[in-house]
Design an enzyme around this catalytic site. Structure first.
Site, PDB file in Angstrom:
ATOM      1  N   ASP A 176       6.891 -12.575  17.240  1.00 33.22           N
ATOM      2  CA  ASP A 176       7.332 -13.365  18.390  1.00 33.22           C
ATOM      3  C   ASP A 176       8.834 -13.629  18.419  1.00 33.22           C
ATOM      4  OD1 ASP A 176       4.653 -13.425  18.899  1.00 33.22           O
ATOM      5  OD2 ASP A 176       4.392 -15.574  18.606  1.00 33.22           O
ATOM      6  N   CYS A 232      -4.251 -17.713  17.116  1.00 38.80           N
ATOM      7  CA  CYS A 232      -4.846 -17.503  18.439  1.00 38.80           C
ATOM      8  C   CYS A 232      -6.217 -18.172  18.554  1.00 38.80           C
ATOM      9  CB  CYS A 232      -4.976 -16.017  18.736  1.00 38.80           C
ATOM     10  SG  CYS A 232      -3.383 -15.158  18.821  1.00 38.80           S
ATOM     11  N   ARG A 286      11.237 -23.261   2.678  1.00 41.70           N
ATOM     12  CA  ARG A 286      11.998 -22.947   3.893  1.00 41.70           C
ATOM     13  C   ARG A 286      13.198 -22.064   3.552  1.00 41.70           C
ATOM     14  NH1 ARG A 286      12.861 -27.810   5.538  1.00 41.70           N
ATOM     15  NH2 ARG A 286      11.194 -27.846   7.097  1.00 41.70           N
ATOM     16  N   ARG A 337       0.821  -1.211   0.000  1.00 44.52           N
ATOM     17  CA  ARG A 337       0.000   0.000   0.000  1.00 44.52           C
ATOM     18  C   ARG A 337       0.857   1.265   0.000  1.00 44.52           C
ATOM     19  NH1 ARG A 337      -2.999  -3.279   4.097  1.00 44.52           N
ATOM     20  NH2 ARG A 337      -4.711  -4.259   2.953  1.00 44.52           N
TER      21      ARG A 337
END
Length: 564
Positions: A289, A46, A83, A25
């Protein structure tokens, strides 16, 4: 024509796709490539416990954006099932491998984003390879758990770890008709997040829902049957029967790729980034994380893996890899979890964390209701507030109960972010109408209790301090000023306890000895505080009230009528 910005993103769960979308954007000409090991991008991890329990139907509902959306709508290159093997910072190249074909190739970048997330913590316990032992980190994990558990009706499940995922999964397994044991090495549920006074109510609720909770015990290994399936969880020399085991021991940052590339890893074990989320290489950004963040209260680096933080990181990174200069100041450690019928939230520092950080604290325990009690269906909550004693600065808070705790935690998180004091909190202009709040909101009351303690108007003991005095058989009077009917429903059974309803206190005050230490108690501390002030006015010097009183008392009680 200028050369297009070549942006390469490693990781496709939350931070990675968010940074890609934002970068697109901000710079529609940028060439953006996303590398992801799994088959899906932008997954709502989650929500995995709710998918396992059946609340969320179909794993497709956990995918916020399909990979083809990024390909076709945003004109990105998306390499799923791929990967990242290594990063060559000097050459600005990443070696990648197709997981199925094992074919290797290299991808060049101008700006690189590392969003590799975190990996479940799995200790090197004997028997950890047995079938039926799971971690929960992605959609394939959730599918495997759901399929395995579906054939275990009325069988035993052991969850190792009473953190956020562990408690969400306890409810999920109970919903599936399984017998659940939660095993936690520390002393109470959510031990890193909650103080005992709040956590004890979570424990009571878990037990009421049929969950067997065991604290202060450490796993030493697992035993299996002849078919290689887990059958027992070993705790020392004792075994707990288990047909399924979920390891819910937290996560550790996935930084091996970054470490091998020579990027700086912080003392917490997370990837070190600056306020712009740049790593030690200015052309490489990282978020989610896998990175360490600043705690805005202590100003120290910490690890707080949250999907909400990962998405904020992604937006900032997307801005900055396209020439912007957005910054991420840090976090206050906000979290909330649904535990059966309870809503359990926290933000900032709990009392023990505040003390470890060197703060001298005041706290308040306020049992209350989510909105005006005269409006129907108001549900109870218990709020704990932590503040610095000298300045009144708010340091943290926790809330538990069937009522709405989320908006209280969100208000506190906002207050913490801007350095509010209890004076500020007590006078916040919060939304009020009977269906939504009380005229004096729960946080107003929690702040005012601390203000009363600051000025010396309120002298108090915590429920835990009262319990210690009872157990030590100390000489004092625990004066219960509730009505006889309230007493009959629930009271503390101890020789120090005396029932003297508040309306009768003035005329029966002669039954009390001014030399005695007196601790007043009621349902929620309001009458207890009033009784303390009445006794003070009558010349009683050693009077305190029990903070939170019976509604905050997490220990054993009796329901027998009072002695004549």
């Amino acid at each position: 024509m200028p050369k297009p910005n070549n942006i390469l993103i490693i990781g496709g769960t939350a931070c990675g796709p968010k940074s890609a979308a934002r970068a697109c954007r901000c710079d529609a000409s940028a060439r953006i490539t996303i590398i992801e090991q799994k088959d899906n991008l932008s997954t709502a991890t989650c929500g995995l416990p709710y998918y396992i329990s059946g609340v969320i139907r179909g794993e497709g509902n956990l995918i916020a954006r399909e990979a083809d959306y990024f390909r076709n709508v945003m004109d990105m290159t998306v390499l799923t099932g791929t990967r990242a093997i290594s990063i060559d910072c000097k050459a600005h190249q990443v070696e990648i491998a197709d997981i199925k074909t094992e074919q290797h190739s290299t991808v060049e970048y101008d700006k690189l984003v590392i969003a590799t997330g975190a990996l479940p913590t799995v200790p090197n316990w004997e028997g950890k390879q047995l079938q039926g032992i799971f971690t929960l980190n992605n959609i394939p994990d959730a599918g495997a758990i759901r399929n395995y558990a579906s054939s275990l009706k009325n069988r035993g499940v052991v969850i190792v770890g009473a953190g956020l995922i562990g408690l969400e999964m306890a409810e999920a397994f109970v919903t599936m008709g399984l017998k659940v044991t939660v095993l936690e090495a520390l002393g109470w549920p959510l031990p890193v997040l909650l103080d005992y006074e709040i956590a004890a109510h979570v424990e009571k609720h878990l037990r009421a829902k049929g969950v067997n909770v065991i604290f202060g015990q450490r796993v030493t290994g697992f035993q299996g049957d002849n078919n290689g399936h887990v059958s027992r969880v070993m705790v020392g020399d004792t075994g707990l029967e288990a047909s399924l085991v979920l390891l819910s021991l937290g996560v550790r940052p996935n930084v091996s790729l970054a470490r091998d590339a020579g990027l700086t890893i912080g003392a917490t074990g997370g990837l070190s980034v600056n306020q712009y989320l740049q790593t030690s290489d200015p052309d490489i950004y990282a978020g989610g994380d896998c990175v360490e963040v600043v705690n805005l209260i202590t100003q120290k680096k910490t690890l707080v893996p949250m999907g909400s933080t990962a998405n904020k990181h992604g937006r900032i990174i997307g801005t900055n890899v396209t020439g912007g200069s957005d910054t991420f100041p840090g976090i206050v450690g906000t979290a909330i979890v649904k535990v059966f019928d309870y809503n359990v939230g926290r933000t900032g520092l709990n009392e023990s964390q505040a003390q470890e950080a060197g703060y001298d604290t005041f706290t308040s325990l306020v049992p209350t209701f989510e909105h005006a009690t005269y409006y129907p269906h108001s549900r109870e909550i218990l709020v704990k507030l932590v503040a610095e004693k000298s300045s009144g600065r708010v340091l943290g808070g926790q809330a538990v109960g069937m009522g709405d705790t989320a908006k209280r935690i969100d208000v506190l998180a906002t207050a913490l972010t801007f350095g509010a004091t209890v004076d500020d909190l007590a006078n916040l202009d919060l939304a009020y109408a009977p269906p939504y709040n009380s005229a004096m909101a729960p946080l107003h009351n929690a702040a005012n209790v601390i203000r009363n303690k600051q000025t010396g108007h309120a002298q108090f003991l915590t429920p835990q301090e009262v319990k210690n005095k009872l157990e030590n058989k100390e000489k004092f009077v625990l004066l219960d000023v509730r009505s006889p009917s309230e007493w009959n429903a629930q009271h503390i059974e101890a020789p120090q306890v005396k029932l003297l309803p508040l309306p009768d206190l003035r005329k029966r005050i002669g039954e009390l000895d001014k030399k005695d230490e007196i601790v007043t108690s009621c349902r929620s501390s309001i009458r207890a505080y009033q009784a303390q002030k009445m006794l003070n006015a009558a010349g009683f010097k050693n009077v305190k009230f029990m903070d939170g009183s019976m509604a905050a008392w997490p220990y054993e009680t009796s329901s027998s009528p009072p002695a004549k």
